[in-house]
Write an enzyme that holds these catalytic residues in place. Structure first.
Site, PDB file in Angstrom:
ATOM      1  CE  LYS A  44      -3.885   2.105   2.557  1.00 46.74           C
ATOM      2  NZ  LYS A  44      -4.867   1.956   3.645  1.00 46.74           N
ATOM      3  CB  SER A  93      -8.778   1.048   5.518  1.00 41.21           C
ATOM      4  OG  SER A  93      -9.481   2.247   5.376  1.00 41.21           O
ATOM      5  CB  SER A  99      -8.229   3.953   2.815  1.00 41.82           C
ATOM      6  OG  SER A  99      -7.415   3.233   3.726  1.00 41.82           O
TER       7      SER A  99
END
Ligand code: GLN
Length: 485
Positions: A76, A176, A152
């Site tokens: 990420k 998330s 997210s």
């Protein structure tokens, strides 16, 4: 190759069926072929990946390889990576290259020998539930390109669900990891707060942020998670605890397991078809020997309002460092320091990030602090107490991860509150600090549904074992989206 589990990939590497270079090239080719449709990567690190793959092949040959050596992984874009841009999906950090690696990056690549394919798209500064707040544009859900993958960690989720990476790191401040897992048919786990180092993980709300993993099965998640955890003196909230492995603890029967069903998680607002999928999974667990306990988490319905005081408060403080002076975006043509701050932050941050900073500054300001921030901290304690009591009655808590399946792009962008309600089932675990995961439990209208398992502090091994046992008996998690075969 992209349909093999991480364990199978490791066996393939060890028995020389393929090299890490071939495996890495396979994923790079898939990214090149498919990611235009998804936008799941912000940066693809082709050259570095092949260099890491060659090093892995050398280690495999020399017999110094570990269980994950040579397996590709996506990061990420919230984890700092030396020499590779770390944007946090913000214009503010569009050109930022960190001078150091996050501890998670060091552990997974330098130590475990995994190959980094690139940096995944996400909501800006991890604020969002649909990946639509990214400066680099939205990510699409491989199960239906008109729909969001969740957020997210939407880029990490879309990449793994589409077979562009065997697994990806992710972070979970208020859902998330779990919400994107649910919307893309993945298994994702957020460990106990403090288990994974936050050093080099760009801060959103420090008392809630926790790193974890998105993968295609509990077994894959266990293998990656066990390489991520551990005490880190560079993170002051890191927990001092013995190292632990998860993948070797997946074979235990769940006979006698007490599964708590919180009534608040099956109340109004839950889509009936999602409810049916979760109930079918509960039935499956009962057939495998689990017993059910009706429980209540009376303060859980307060978790969203509590979170939207605590998280913005911490975010407003954390994001104060982006001032246009030290690093990050600097606006041109300012004539005073104040103008430089205003313009740099005004240009560098997107609308959702600015909204959070405004809310956070407001709830911390003189005259409102007691009414909002202090009050939220008190409710947070009550939410924690609910879990403490619940875990005296049951071993794991089970419920839906989300109220609904993946929604269409742009359908909630004008209504922040509707967007915030996406995390109604996930946020309580962050406020309490307990581990929680999401795993696939069926489909509604050809879209994936996830169920959530929450455990008491440091019960990651138990959660992963329950999930693995369920996945041994069922096949939802094996399904892959059409068009990405
Ligand atoms: N969707 C929640 C938010 O917008 C949670 C995000 C997260 O877990 N990073 O804040």
């Amino acid at each position: 190759m992209h349909n093999l589990s991480i364990k199978q990939l490791a066996e393939g590497l060890r028995s020389r069926q393929f090299s890490s270079r071939e495996l890495t090239q396979h994923y790079l080719d898939r990214i090149a072929a498919h990611d235009q449709r998804l936008n799941s990567f912000i940066t693809v690190t082709r050259e570095q990946a092949l260099v890491q793959a060659d090093a892995a092949d050398a280690a495999l040959k020399a017999g110094t390889a570990g269980p994950l050596t040579g397996i590709p992984l996506a990061q990420k874009d919230i984890f700092c990576t030396r020499d590779v841009r770390t944007s946090c999906a913000s214009r503010m950090l569009d050109t930022f290259v960190a001078p150091y690696d996050a501890t998670v990056v060091t552990k997974l690549h330098a130590e475990a020998g995994m190959v980094m394919l690139g940096k995944c798209n996400m909501d800006e500064f991890a604020m969002g539930s649909s990946n639509e707040t990214s400066w680099y544009g939205p990510v699409r859900n491989p199960w239906d390109l008109r729909r969001v993958p969740g957020g997210s960690s939407g880029g990490s989720a879309a990449a793994v669900a589409a077979g562009l990476a065997p697994a990806a790191t992710a972070t979970d401040t208020g859902g998330s990891i779990r919400q994107p897992a649910a919307l893309t048919n993945l298994t994702g786990i957020k460990p106990t707060y403090g288990r994974v180092s936050r050093y080099g993980m760009i801060a959103f709300a420090s008392s809630l942020d926790q790193g974890g993993v998105l993968a295609r099965s509990a077994e894959d998640a266990a293998l990656v998670l066990q390489a991520m955890i551990g005490f880190d003196p560079r993170d002051s909230t890191s927990v001092q605890r013995e190292p632990e492995t998860y993948a070797d603890k997946l074979g235990r029967s769940i006979a006698g397991l007490r599964v708590g069903l919180p009534k608040e998680y099956f109340a109004q607002g839950l889509m009936p078809e999602v409810r049916s999928c979760v109930e079918a999974a509960v039935k499956q667990l009962v057939e495998m020997g689990a017993t059910l306990v009706d429980i209540s988490l009376p303060n859980a319905p307060l978790s969203v309002p509590t979170y939207y005081v605590v998280a913005p408060a911490e975010a407003s403080s954390n994001l104060a460092r982006f001032d246009g002076v030290r690093y990050g975006h600097r606006a041109e043509g300012s004539r005073s320091l104040e103008e430089l701050y205003k313009k740099s932050r005004g240009e560098g941050f997107g609308a959702e990030v600015q909204r959070r900073i405004m809310i956070g500054t407001y709830v911390l300001s003189h005259g409102y602090y007691d009414a909002y921030y202090l009050q939220a901290q008190k409710v947070r304690k009550l939410i924690y107490e609910d879990f403490r009591k619940a875990f005296q009655q049951c071993d794991v808590i089970l419920g839906p991860t989300t109220t609904d399946v993946a929604f269409e792009l742009d359908s909630k962008t004008d209504d922040p509150v509707a967007m915030y309600l996406n995390d109604i089932y996930t946020i309580a675990a962050n406020l309490a600090g307990i581990p929680a995961m999401s795993l696939p439990c069926g489909f509604v209208n050809a879209l994936p549904v996830g169920m959530q398992l929450m455990g008491d502090f440091f019960q990651e091994a138990r959660l992963l074992n329950v999930a693995h046992q369920y996945q041994q008996a069922t096949s939802s998690h094996m399904r892959t989206p059409k068009g990405f075969e």
